[in-house]
Motif scaffolding. Structure first.
Motif, mmCIF file in Angstrom:
data_model
loop_
_atom_site.group_PDB
_atom_site.id
_atom_site.type_symbol
_atom_site.label_atom_id
_atom_site.label_comp_id
_atom_site.label_asym_id
_atom_site.label_seq_id
_atom_site.Cartn_x
_atom_site.Cartn_y
_atom_site.Cartn_z
ATOM 1 N N THR A 40 37.087 44.016 47.260
ATOM 2 C CA THR A 40 38.703 43.742 46.971
ATOM 3 C C THR A 40 39.290 44.262 45.824
ATOM 4 N N ALA A 41 38.664 43.797 44.830
ATOM 5 C CA ALA A 41 39.235 44.226 43.562
ATOM 6 C C ALA A 41 38.994 45.792 43.339
ATOM 7 N N VAL A 42 37.998 46.202 43.572
ATOM 8 C CA VAL A 42 37.850 47.589 43.427
ATOM 9 C C VAL A 42 38.641 48.381 44.334
ATOM 10 N N VAL A 43 38.510 48.410 45.764
ATOM 11 C CA VAL A 43 39.349 49.230 46.671
ATOM 12 C C VAL A 43 40.813 48.949 46.701
ATOM 13 N N ALA A 44 41.227 47.637 46.925
ATOM 14 C CA ALA A 44 42.432 47.120 46.847
ATOM 15 C C ALA A 44 43.149 47.485 45.538
ATOM 16 N N GLY A 45 42.507 46.994 44.422
ATOM 17 C CA GLY A 45 43.033 47.421 43.030
ATOM 18 C C GLY A 45 43.469 48.708 42.811
ATOM 19 N N ALA A 46 42.436 49.778 43.289
ATOM 20 C CA ALA A 46 42.713 51.070 42.987
ATOM 21 C C ALA A 46 43.987 51.720 44.117
ATOM 22 N N LEU A 47 43.892 51.220 45.181
ATOM 23 C CA LEU A 47 44.962 51.742 46.107
ATOM 24 C C LEU A 47 46.381 51.091 45.792
ATOM 25 N N GLY A 53 54.712 50.104 44.113
ATOM 26 C CA GLY A 53 55.916 49.880 43.506
ATOM 27 C C GLY A 53 56.151 49.695 42.087
ATOM 28 N N SER A 54 55.175 49.062 41.412
ATOM 29 C CA SER A 54 55.188 48.446 40.198
ATOM 30 C C SER A 54 53.926 49.415 39.226
ATOM 31 N N ARG A 55 54.579 50.070 37.946
ATOM 32 C CA ARG A 55 53.495 50.735 37.198
ATOM 33 C C ARG A 55 52.487 49.692 36.711
ATOM 34 N N LEU A 56 52.593 48.589 36.605
ATOM 35 C CA LEU A 56 51.833 47.558 35.680
ATOM 36 C C LEU A 56 51.175 46.439 36.675
ATOM 37 N N GLN A 57 51.420 46.262 37.854
ATOM 38 C CA GLN A 57 51.080 45.437 38.640
ATOM 39 C C GLN A 57 49.361 45.569 38.964
ATOM 40 N N VAL A 58 48.592 44.660 38.730
ATOM 41 C CA VAL A 58 47.101 44.460 38.764
ATOM 42 C C VAL A 58 46.843 43.698 40.262
ATOM 43 N N SER A 59 46.421 44.132 41.333
ATOM 44 C CA SER A 59 45.904 43.758 42.539
ATOM 45 C C SER A 59 44.643 43.298 42.785
ATOM 46 N N GLY A 60 44.292 42.538 43.582
ATOM 47 C CA GLY A 60 42.993 42.097 44.012
ATOM 48 C C GLY A 60 42.800 40.620 44.814
ATOM 49 N N PRO A 61 41.664 40.007 44.840
ATOM 50 C CA PRO A 61 41.820 38.724 45.286
ATOM 51 C C PRO A 61 42.339 37.794 44.545
ATOM 52 N N THR A 62 43.149 36.645 45.225
ATOM 53 C CA THR A 62 43.979 35.699 44.597
ATOM 54 C C THR A 62 43.534 34.385 45.133
ATOM 55 N N GLY A 63 43.973 33.339 44.167
ATOM 56 C CA GLY A 63 43.663 31.943 44.601
ATOM 57 C C GLY A 63 44.599 31.553 45.890
ATOM 58 N N ALA A 64 45.806 32.032 45.932
ATOM 59 C CA ALA A 64 46.650 31.675 46.996
ATOM 60 C C ALA A 64 46.204 32.224 48.375
ATOM 61 N N MET A 65 45.760 33.547 48.108
ATOM 62 C CA MET A 65 45.132 34.288 49.491
ATOM 63 C C MET A 65 43.960 33.549 49.980
ATOM 64 N N THR A 66 43.263 33.089 48.923
ATOM 65 C CA THR A 66 41.867 32.343 49.291
ATOM 66 C C THR A 66 42.245 31.247 50.120
ATOM 67 N N VAL A 67 43.282 30.399 49.690
ATOM 68 C CA VAL A 67 43.732 29.120 50.396
ATOM 69 C C VAL A 67 44.014 29.538 51.976
ATOM 70 N N VAL A 68 44.748 30.493 52.092
ATOM 71 C CA VAL A 68 44.965 30.909 53.414
ATOM 72 C C VAL A 68 43.801 31.356 54.408
ATOM 73 N N LEU A 69 42.734 31.868 53.516
ATOM 74 C CA LEU A 69 41.669 32.652 54.266
ATOM 75 C C LEU A 69 40.627 31.404 54.535
ATOM 76 N N VAL A 70 40.491 30.367 54.037
ATOM 77 C CA VAL A 70 39.314 29.181 54.363
ATOM 78 C C VAL A 70 39.388 28.919 55.677
ATOM 79 N N PRO A 71 40.559 28.462 56.373
ATOM 80 C CA PRO A 71 40.537 28.056 57.789
ATOM 81 C C PRO A 71 40.467 29.311 58.352
ATOM 82 N N ILE A 72 40.694 30.553 58.195
ATOM 83 C CA ILE A 72 40.638 31.503 59.147
ATOM 84 C C ILE A 72 39.063 31.730 59.142
ATOM 85 N N THR A 73 38.166 31.959 57.887
ATOM 86 C CA THR A 73 36.843 31.778 57.980
ATOM 87 C C THR A 73 36.325 30.678 58.668
ATOM 88 N N ALA A 74 36.510 29.712 58.804
ATOM 89 C CA ALA A 74 35.678 28.493 59.453
ATOM 90 C C ALA A 74 36.313 28.661 60.919
#
Length: 553
Positions: A40-47, A53-74
Motif C-alpha cells: 500500500t505504501a509503495v503503490v498508493a503512495g506513488a500514485l 491535488g496536494s504537492r506535499l501529501q504523503v499517502s499510505g495505510p493509516t490507523g483510521a483506515m485500519t479501524v474500518v478494515l478490521v471488521p471487514i477482514t473478520a
C-alpha cells in the motif's frame, strides 16, 4: 543537483524511515499482514503523489483506515478487503468528477477532533494483543478483543513482549520531545529487533516471512457475487479516505505558504491509488497526517518527496525483506501505541471543551461513537448533532415582540384608542421550521385586541413550515374576530406564503401594505368600519398620513 530537488530527496528518505514501521504495523493490524502494508505504501503512495491535488501529501495505510478494515477482514476475509478497496477507489473518482471535494470543508472542528480522539483510542486498543504477546482473540469490537487479550495474558504472562512494546513507545515519545527531527521510531524498532535476535528472546514473536518484491497485479481476489454485500463497507471506506485525505491536505496547507491543494484533484488521486493498490495485495489508503507533517517539516517543496518515500520503501521491499521479517510484533505494537498517543492534541481538545457546551458535546459524542460503533457512524453522529445544535442556535435568534405603532406625534386620545384595539409585532430573524412554532405560539398567546399588525421586513428567511405556521396563527386569530394585517413582506418571501395559501390571508381585502404606516391606516379603516373609531374626514386623513412619512418598516 539543485537545492530544491536535494531537499525533496532528503525529505522523502526521512518520511520513508518514519513510514516503514507504520506501514508494517498497520498492515498487520488490518489482518492482511505486513506485506499488505508495504504494498500500500509503495503503490498508493506513488500514485497519490502523481495524481493527487496536494504537492506535499504523503499517502499510505493509516490507523483510521485500519479501524474500518478490521471488521471487514473478520467478516469477508482478505479478498473482501481488497474488493472493498477497489470499489472505494471507483467511488472516490466519482466524487472527484462530481466536484464534491469542496463540501468536506463544512465538517465542524469538534467533529474532526472527536473523530481523531476516538481513532487514537481504537488504534491503541488494537495493539493490546501484540503488546502483550498473545494471539489475537476472535471478534471485531476493539473493546471486547482488548479485554479477551488481557484475560489471555493473565493466564500466561509474556513480559518480554510487554517490555519491548513499552521500550519502543517510551523511546518514541521521549525522543519526539527532545529531538523531534530524528526518526526515533526506526531507531527503536531496529534496537528492539537486535535485542530480540542477540538474546534469543522467545517471547518476541517476529513478523514472519515476507515476499521479496511486489506480487504481479491481479484481479484474482474479485468475487462478483459478493459485490452487493461489500458496497456498504466500500462506501464507508471511501467516505473515510475522502475525509482523512482532505483533512491531511489542509494540514499541509496550514504548514506552508505555497499554493493550496485542489480538493477534487486530491479525491481523484486517492481514487486512482485505491483502485491500483488492491491489484498488488494492498489495503485501502488515505493521506497520512503524521507522515505529511514530517514531509513538510523536512523541507519538502514538491511531489518529488512523496515519490522518493515510495521508491525507498520499494527498495526495502525488494532488498531487505529478510531483515524486516525479523522485527518483533511487540515492537510494532509499541510504535502504533506511541503514534496513537501523539495523535491526541491535548491543547486542542481543551480549547474545544472550553469553547461552548455544544462544541464539547459534539466532541464527546463523536469520540464515543468512534469507539463504540465505527468511524462512518461516528462522523454521521457528529454531523447530525452539530446540525441540530446549529439549528437550535439559529432558531434562538428569531424574536417577535410588540413595537410602537408609530414614532410621529398623534393626539393623545386617539393614541389611547388605538393602543386599546391595535397591537403591532415585529418578527426579527428566521421564520423556519426550527423557530416558527415558538414564535407563532407567542402570537397566539399575546393577541387580545381587534387588529394585529405583523411587521415582517426583518424576516431573514422563511420556509414552508414557517409559512404554514403563520397561516395557522392568522386563521386562529380571524376565528376570534381579530383582523391580521402585514407590512414589509419581502418579495422572496411572498412566493412561499403564496404557495401555502397564507398570502391572501395577510392581504386584507386585497391590500398589501409596504410600510407600517400603511398597515396602521388599514387598521384604522377596519376600526372605523366596526364603529370603534370615529370616521376621520378625508382632508384630515391626508394631513395625518403626511406626518407619518419616514416611519420604520
Amino acid at each position: 543537483m539543485g537545492r530544491g530537488p536535494r531537499r525533496d530527496l532528503l525529505a522523502g528518505l526521512t518520511v520513508a524511515i518514519v513510514a516503514l514501521p507504520l506501514a508494517l504495523g498497520f498492515g498487520v493490524s488490518s489482518g492482511l499482514g505486513a506485506q499488505a502494508g508495504l504494498a500500500t505504501a509503495v503503490v498508493a503512495g506513488a500514485l497519490a503523489a502523481l495524481f493527487g491535488g496536494s504537492r506535499l501529501q504523503v499517502s499510505g495505510p493509516t490507523g483510521a483506515m485500519t479501524v474500518v478494515l478490521v471488521p471487514i477482514t473478520a467478516e469477508h476475509g482478505p479478498g473482501g478487503v481488497l474488493t472493498v478497496g477497489l470499489i472505494a477507489g471507483v467511488l472516490l473518482v466519482t466524487l472527484a468528477l462530481l466536484r464534491a471535494g469542496k463540501y468536506m470543508r463544512y465538517v465542524p472542528a469538534p467533529v474532526v477532533e472527536g473523530f481523531t480522539l476516538g481513532i487514537a483510542c481504537v488504534i491503541g486498543l488494537q495493539q493490546i494483543p501484540n503488546a502483550l504477546g498473545v494471539a489475537a482473540p476472535e471478534g471485531d469490537r476493539v473493546l471486547v478483543v482488548a479485554w479477551r487479550a488481557l484475560e489471555a495474558f493473565a493466564k500466561a504472562p509474556n513480559w518480554t513482549a510487554v517490555a519491548l512494546a513499552a521500550a519502543v513507545a517510551t523511546v518514541m515519545l521521549a525522543g519526539a520531545r527532545l529531538r523531534p527531527t530524528i526518526p526515533f521510531s526506526i531507531i527503536a524498532v531496529v534496537s528492539a529487533t537486535l535485542v530480540a535476535q542477540l538474546f534469543g528472546l522467545d517471547g518476541a514473536r517476529p513478523i514472519g516471512a515476507l515476499p521479496s518484491g511486489l506480487p504481479a497485479p491481479s484481479l484474482g481476489f474479485l468475487d462478483v457475487s459478493a459485490l452487493s454485500s461489500l458496497l456498504a463497507p466500500a462506501v464507508a471506506v471511501a467516505a473515510l479516505a475522502a475525509l482523512e485525505s482532505l483533512l491531511s491536505a489542509s494540514v499541509a496547507d496550514g504548514m506552508t505558504s505555497g499554493p493550496r491543494h485542489d480538493p477534487d484533484k486530491e479525491l481523484f488521486g486517492q481514487g486512482v491509488a485505491n483502485m491500483a493498490a488492491p491489484l498488488f495485495g494492498g489495503v485501502p489508503a488515505t493521506g497520512a497526517i503524521a507522515r505529511t507533517a514530517v514531509n513538510v517539516r523536512s523541507g519538502a517543496a514538491s511531489r518529488l518527496a512523496a515519490l522518493t518515500h515510495a521508491a525507498v520503501l520499494a527498495v526495502i521491499v525488494f532488498a531487505a525483506a529478510p531483515l524486516v521479517s525479523k522485527i518483533p510484533l511487540a515492537a510494532l505494537a509499541g510504535v502504533l501505541i506511541a503514534t496513537a498517543l501523539r495523535m491526541v492534541d491535548v491543547v486542542s481538545l481543551k480549547a474545544m471543551a472550553k469553547a461552548t457546551r455544544s462544541d464539547a458535546l459534539i466532541l464527546v459524542l463523536t469520540a464515543a461513537a468512534t469507539l463504540a460503533l465505527d468511524l462512518v457512524y461516528a462522523v454521521v453522529t457528529g454531523l447530525a448533532v452539530a446540525g441540530v445544535l446549529a439549528l437550535r442556535a439559529v432558531a434562538r435568534q428569531a424574536r417577535m415582540a410588540p413595537v410602537p405603532l408609530e414614532q410621529a406625534e398623534r393626539r393623545a386620545e386617539e393614541d389611547a384608542l388605538l393602543a386599546e384595539h391595535v397591537v403591532a409585532y415585529r418578527i426579527d430573524g428566521p421564520l423556519f421550521f426550527a423557530a416558527a412554532h415558538r414564535l407563532v405560539h407567542d402570537l397566539h398567546q399575546g393577541a387580545d385586541v381587534r387588529v394585529v399588525i405583523l411587521r415582517m421586513s426583518r424576516v431573514s428567511t422563511m420556509d414552508a413550515t414557517g409559512a404554514l405556521a403563520l397561516k395557522d396563527a392568522v386563521r386562529t386569530l380571524n376565528r376570534r374576530g381579530i383582523v391580521v394585517l402585514a407590512s414589509g413582506i419581502r418579495s422572496e418571501h411572498q412566493q412561499v406564503l403564496k404557495a401555502v395559501g397564507a398570502l391572501d390571508l395577510l392581504r386584507h381585502e386585497g391590500h398589501a401594505y409596504a410600510t407600517a404606516d400603511e398597515a396602521l391606516a388599514g387598521a384604522r379603516a377596519c376600526l372605523e368600519r366596526a364603529g370603534v373609531l370615529p370616521a376621520v374626514p378625508a382632508q384630515n386623513a391626508r394631513t395625518d398620513r403626511s406626518t407619518h412619512e419616514g416611519s420604520v418598516r
